[in-house]
Design an enzyme around this catalytic site. Structure first.
Site, PDB file in Angstrom:
ATOM      1  N   GLU A  10      43.430  40.793  39.568  1.00 42.74           N
ATOM      2  CA  GLU A  10      43.721  42.147  39.118  1.00 42.74           C
ATOM      3  C   GLU A  10      43.286  42.253  37.656  1.00 42.74           C
ATOM      4  O   GLU A  10      42.198  42.693  37.365  1.00 42.74           O
ATOM      5  CB  GLU A  10      45.214  42.448  39.307  1.00 42.74           C
ATOM      6  CG  GLU A  10      45.477  43.893  39.672  1.00 42.74           C
ATOM      7  CD  GLU A  10      46.840  44.130  40.295  1.00 42.74           C
ATOM      8  OE1 GLU A  10      47.304  45.247  40.197  1.00 42.74           O
ATOM      9  OE2 GLU A  10      47.438  43.197  40.875  1.00 42.74           O
TER      10      GLU A  10
ATOM     11  N   GLU B 169      56.739  39.514  35.555  1.00 42.83           N
ATOM     12  CA  GLU B 169      56.539  40.820  36.188  1.00 42.83           C
ATOM     13  C   GLU B 169      57.831  41.318  36.842  1.00 42.83           C
ATOM     14  O   GLU B 169      58.203  42.474  36.705  1.00 42.83           O
ATOM     15  CB  GLU B 169      55.442  40.687  37.254  1.00 42.83           C
ATOM     16  CG  GLU B 169      55.174  41.947  38.043  1.00 42.83           C
ATOM     17  CD  GLU B 169      53.957  41.801  38.952  1.00 42.83           C
ATOM     18  OE1 GLU B 169      53.623  40.655  39.308  1.00 42.83           O
ATOM     19  OE2 GLU B 169      53.356  42.829  39.293  1.00 42.83           O
TER      20      GLU B 169
HETATM   21  C1  BGC Z   1      50.324  45.887  38.625  1.00 42.29           C
HETATM   22  C2  BGC Z   1      51.344  46.632  37.824  1.00 42.29           C
HETATM   23  C3  BGC Z   1      50.959  48.067  37.951  1.00 42.29           C
HETATM   24  C4  BGC Z   1      51.218  48.400  39.383  1.00 42.29           C
HETATM   25  C5  BGC Z   1      51.140  49.818  39.744  1.00 42.29           C
HETATM   26  C6  BGC Z   1      50.545  46.231  40.049  1.00 42.29           C
HETATM   27  O1  BGC Z   1      49.757  45.547  40.928  1.00 42.29           O
HETATM   28  O2  BGC Z   1      50.325  44.529  38.367  1.00 42.29           O
HETATM   29  O3  BGC Z   1      51.779  46.132  36.680  1.00 42.29           O
HETATM   30  O4  BGC Z   1      51.479  48.934  37.036  1.00 42.29           O
HETATM   31  O5  BGC Z   1      50.467  47.608  40.260  1.00 42.29           O
HETATM   32  O6  BGC Z   1      52.264  50.124  40.294  1.00 42.29           O
END
Ligand code: BGC
Length: 734
Positions: free
Chosen positions: A347, A614
């Site tokens: 990501e 997270e």
């Molecule tokens: C990310 C988040 C992001 C989210 C959206 C995730 O996969 O890592 O931090 O804001 O998706 O909801």
């Protein structure tokens, strides 16, 4: 004068190449003594430039911008490196042009033409030499250059590096790529630079029999090593953030990102490090190790945007200090040219929501003004013609907006104004902000009831597997629309607009508040039973002021009933301690700060975290993981609490009327749980500092006010107006 790079040509190698790196080079001879020599370079991809073998470029240049609109170029003064005979060489790899994006499947948008696909790369460069006799010479990328295959057989931001010392590097011709040069812009952001170098703190032999190096800190960067790998033998290194509950190496949470170094030796002792990739890791597993090593042969090199550190915080509690450390490292790990969600899995994207919630804290920690200026330029370029702000900048193919994410367009320039007094940025972003807000009204219901992320990762979702929290998304969308509208009015005022010029938006704000109250309020109170609904109601002024205290009381009751624990996610958490403090619950805010049970900030600290997680419960009480699919251990969002450490614990607050700390508000809230707290912020005027010490029934405050600013201190014995200098107050507390 325009830089000569605009006269140069885009070059591609004359052989099919995507995943490995190619070196483009050109020998040249000087005609005499040199007065100045300026090299301009850019690439569709990332490059490393060398003059006579000496590296002169910054890591991962030209950086990451909205490539379909613009690519930065860099300028280097290289006169000191020149000799009579020289070779200029630039090695180029895909960098962020690889199929980069969400889980590696939805690529980031790049400028693709029939001549170059989104994942191919190209170089452009110019060298302008001025001789001592006044004559000039211009060397441009053209067909006179040579392309050479390199030992970097593959360099991929997600998959890692494949490097082969035994690879025979063949040379080829180059071809000119017809590609617009108007996408070139001078470097706008901060450069990326190598920062700390960490040595392993332990070599772990895991129960599975693996050899794992522990660098003691979850970080973003790369490994560098000096080893003698036998000819034709391969060293394989994997990266991970944590060990599993049994103490074995673990990196399933990287999803499809292999993050692996595959290095083939040639029997010579070589110092090596990646040049076109980066990794997020604390642990390195020596998966295949064909040679002897000493721990000292390995170094973890930390990489991030070269931001000036401006903020410091410390208190008498070691766990809070560790939390603060984790916040700083969360920022270091994710401020790599673009503010990213995380640095390790497939990501590593510029998620707007994450950046928005953390921006204020980030701006205390480091000077991020220029960093955000650059990213906000990209955000404006990526704004769609109907005003939509996308969720990820630089963007993917996804273009749906989301409340609390797209609102970064409004919130971040405002925070840059408060922290740095950057009025010019407000003026520059004004149209973007207005178009975004207009979009949310034009689309009306369709926007409010659209697809949102909600209070992401909150602990109160009815379905425990849901990431979207328990607070109604329509409510959050209205709440953020109200907040964004309110900020837009304040931005307009800061830019000197009069009331009649913002009357329309005042009306829209009233309309939004009325709609929220009609749907989600009864008897003056919000009816949604979540902490976040109450936090947003208070922070965004959604209720009538007569009901504000009652909302705070109810919020406090909900927290207490939940065992003094929060349930908030990405959107509620950043404001939680602020609203408690504002309504007389500072002590309860401290209780949340000191809480160690899940969910809390110190829960991860007690589990040895070295960065922000997270999820509140990324690792559960029993040592199991809350999942592999979306479980990063370097996500800065919950680190937003750092702005409360600076603003309330140390008590250094901004003043909207005199932003950029031209007037400082010292508003510390002391607690008997701490013997002392201190913070400082380097402002453009000098260092503003605050510290307090609780000694029995007295508190000693020391405030430092830089020259050119004024301050007000709000403490137990009243309000004090302070001029430049250091001021000490000792007050009795009951
Ligand atoms: C990310 C988040 C992001 C989210 C959206 C995730 O996969 O890592 O931090 O804001 O998706 O909801």
């Amino acid at each position: 004068m325009t830089d000569p790079i605009f006269s140069a040509n885009w070059l591609m190698p004359c052989f099919e190449e995507k995943t490995s790196a190619t070196e483009f080079f050109r020998p040249f001879r000087l005609k005499g003594a040199v007065k100045s020599a300026v090299l301009c370079v850019s690439a569709l991809g990332v490059y490393e430039a060398r003059i006579n073998g000496e590296k002169i470029s910054w890591p991962l240049a030209p950086g990451w911008t909205a490539y379909q609109h613009r690519v930065q170029y860099q300028k280097y003064d290289i006169a000191q490196y020149l000799q009579e005979e020289n070779t200029l060489s630039v090695t180029v790899a895909q960098g962020w042009r690889m199929p980069y994006g969400f889980q590696g499947v939805t690529p980031v948008k790049t400028w693709t033409t029939p001549e170059i696909s989104g994942d191919e790369y190209a170089l452009i460069a110019s060298l302008h030499i001025v001789y001592a006799d006044g004559s000039e010479e211009l060397l441009l990328t053209d067909e006179g250059w040579t392309a050479k295959e390199t030992k970097y057989r593959s360099c991929n931001l997600y998959q890692g590096d494949v490097y082969d010392e035994t690879f025979e590097e063949k040379t080829h011709g180059v071809r000119i790529l017809e590609h617009p040069k108007k996408i070139l812009v001078p470097q706008e952001g901060e450069i990326i630079a190598e920062q700390e170098r960490l040595k392993p703190i332990a070599v772990i032999h895991t129960p599975k029999g693996e050899t794992v190096l522990d660098f003691g800190q979850n970080l973003t960067g790369y490994l560098s090593f000096s080893l003698t790998v036998p000819a034709g033998k391969t060293l394989v290194i994997d990266h991970g953030e944590i060990l599993d509950r049994d103490g074995n190496f673990y990196n399933e949470n990287y999803r499809s990102a292999k993050s692996r170094i595959v290095y083939t030796g040639d029997g010579k002792t070589r110092a090596w490090k990646p040049a076109f990739t980066f990794y997020g890791f604390r642990y390195a597993r020596l998966t295949e190790l064909p040679c002897a090593f000493e721990p000292d042969d390995f170094t973890a090199v930390v990489l991030h945007s070269d931001l000036e550190r401006t903020g410091y915080f410390e208190c008498s509690d070691e766990k809070i200090n560790r939390l603060y450390h984790n916040i700083i490292w969360g920022q270091k790990g994710n401020f790599l040219d673009v503010p990213t969600d995380c640095p390790q899995r497939d990501e590593r994207l510029g998620w707007t929501g994450d950046a928005q919630v953390f921006a204020r804290c980030a701006a205390y920690n480091f000077n991020v003004n220029r960093f955000f200026r650059k990213w906000l330029s990209d955000m404006s370029l990526e704004q769609l013609s109907d005003g939509r702000i996308v969720q990820i900048v630089p963007r993917l193919d996804w273009v749906s907006p989301a409340c609390g994410w797209s609102d970064a367009a409004v919130i971040i320039p405002w925070q840059m104004y408060l922290l740095y007094g950057d009025r010019e940025l407000l003026a520059r972003q004004y149209v973007t902000v207005k178009r975004w807000i207009d979009y949310t009204y034009e689309k009306g219901e369709a926007y409010i009831r659209g697809k949102h992320f909600g209070d992401w990762l909150a602990m109160d979702a009815p379905d425990p597997k849901s990431c979207r929290g328990g607070t109604d998304h329509g409510f959050i969308a209205y709440a953020y629309r109200a907040y964004a509208t309110e900020l837009f009015i304040r931005i307009s005022r800061a830019l000197g607009m009069r009331e009649n010029e913002t009357a329309d938006y005042e009306e829209k704000l009233c309309m939004t508040k009325a709609a929220i109250r009609a749907e989600f309020f009864s008897g003056g109170m919000v009816t949604l039973p979540t902490q976040t609904a109450h936090v947003l109601t208070l922070q965004f002024g959604l209720c009538e002021s007569a009901y504000a205290q009652a909302h705070a009381d109810r919020l406090a009751g909900m927290i207490r009933a939940n065992g003094d624990r929060l349930t908030t996610g990405f959107l509620g958490t950043p404001y939680l301690l602020h609203v408690l403090t504002a309504y007389g619950y500072a002590e309860l805010a401290y209780t949340l700060l000191f809480q160690t049970k899940n969910p809390s900030w110190l829960y991860s600290v007690e589990r040895g975290a070295t960065t922000m997680w997270e999820h509140w419960d990324g690792i559960r009480e029993d040592g199991s993981l809350c999942g592999a699919d979306m479980n990063s251990f370097n996500h800065y969002a919950y680190g937003a609490v750092g702005d409360w450490l600076y603003g309330t614990v140390a008590g250094i607050e901004t003043d909207e009327k005199k932003p950029g700390f031209e007037h400082i508000r010292f508003v510390p809230k002391t607690t008997e749980r701490l013997a002392f707290a201190k913070g400082s912020v380097k402002t453009k005027y000098g260092v503003a500092a605050s510290e307090w010490h609780r000694e029995g029934d007295t508190v000693r405050y020391v405030f430092t006010v830089p020259n050119g600013t004024t301050a007000t201190a709000e403490i137990e014995d009243g309000s004090h107006t302070l001029g430049a200098g250091t001021h000490t107050f000792t007050v009795k507390i009951s």
